[in-house]
Design a protein around this motif. Sequence first.
Motif, PDB file in Angstrom:
ATOM      1  N   ARG A 207      70.648 -29.982 -70.902  1.00 31.09           N
ATOM      2  CA  ARG A 207      71.910 -29.555 -71.498  1.00 31.09           C
ATOM      3  C   ARG A 207      73.073 -30.176 -70.718  1.00 31.09           C
ATOM      4  O   ARG A 207      73.561 -29.604 -69.757  1.00 31.09           O
ATOM      5  N   ASP A 208      73.489 -31.340 -71.134  1.00 29.82           N
ATOM      6  CA  ASP A 208      74.635 -32.022 -70.544  1.00 29.82           C
ATOM      7  C   ASP A 208      75.738 -32.014 -71.592  1.00 29.82           C
ATOM      8  O   ASP A 208      75.821 -32.908 -72.440  1.00 29.82           O
ATOM      9  N   HIS A 209      76.577 -30.990 -71.563  1.00 32.53           N
ATOM     10  CA  HIS A 209      77.574 -30.782 -72.598  1.00 32.53           C
ATOM     11  C   HIS A 209      78.565 -31.935 -72.693  1.00 32.53           C
ATOM     12  O   HIS A 209      78.957 -32.333 -73.791  1.00 32.53           O
ATOM     13  N   GLU A 210      78.963 -32.453 -71.554  1.00 32.57           N
ATOM     14  CA  GLU A 210      79.928 -33.555 -71.558  1.00 32.57           C
ATOM     15  C   GLU A 210      79.332 -34.798 -72.226  1.00 32.57           C
ATOM     16  O   GLU A 210      79.979 -35.432 -73.063  1.00 32.57           O
TER      17      GLU A 210
ATOM     18  N   PRO B 119      88.694 -30.239 -75.310  1.00 31.95           N
ATOM     19  CA  PRO B 119      87.876 -29.602 -74.267  1.00 31.95           C
ATOM     20  C   PRO B 119      86.471 -29.261 -74.770  1.00 31.95           C
ATOM     21  O   PRO B 119      86.260 -29.022 -75.954  1.00 31.95           O
ATOM     22  N   VAL B 120      85.530 -29.257 -73.834  1.00 40.25           N
ATOM     23  CA  VAL B 120      84.132 -28.962 -74.149  1.00 40.25           C
ATOM     24  C   VAL B 120      83.768 -27.648 -73.480  1.00 40.25           C
ATOM     25  O   VAL B 120      83.977 -27.467 -72.283  1.00 40.25           O
ATOM     26  N   ASP B 121      83.235 -26.723 -74.265  1.00 38.37           N
ATOM     27  CA  ASP B 121      82.827 -25.416 -73.747  1.00 38.37           C
ATOM     28  C   ASP B 121      81.425 -25.513 -73.156  1.00 38.37           C
ATOM     29  O   ASP B 121      80.571 -26.230 -73.675  1.00 38.37           O
ATOM     30  N   SER B 122      81.180 -24.799 -72.082  1.00 39.81           N
ATOM     31  CA  SER B 122      79.865 -24.871 -71.426  1.00 39.81           C
ATOM     32  C   SER B 122      78.868 -23.863 -71.983  1.00 39.81           C
ATOM     33  O   SER B 122      77.711 -23.858 -71.577  1.00 39.81           O
TER      34      SER B 122
END
Length: 100
Positions: A13-16, A27-30
């Motif tokens: 799980r690498d959201h970026e 923005p990216v939520d974790s």
Amino acid sequence: MSPPPQNGRFYARDHEAMAQALEVAGPVDSRVLFAETSTNPEWGVLTPAVPPAAFSNNHLGYAITWFGLAAALMVFYGLMLKRRLRPPPTQGSATSQDHD
């Protein structure tokens, strides 16, 4: 410990990195969101998946294993230390049964 993303497949799980692959702006939520049904079936990239019923939690087993190994090592070290600190035997105190 996971391999890096390759050809649009992510192994962790690498959201970026996922946001960059999907060209998300902003923005990216974790937080993690699981979808059981597809809200956008035209997006072939998104495949709905039900989360597992229970995530594995082996921490107790790992703790018992490592503390058990530590205890065994301490016992082994104690026995080796006891043997090393034992006074050397004196020649006069040796008993021999073959002199009888």
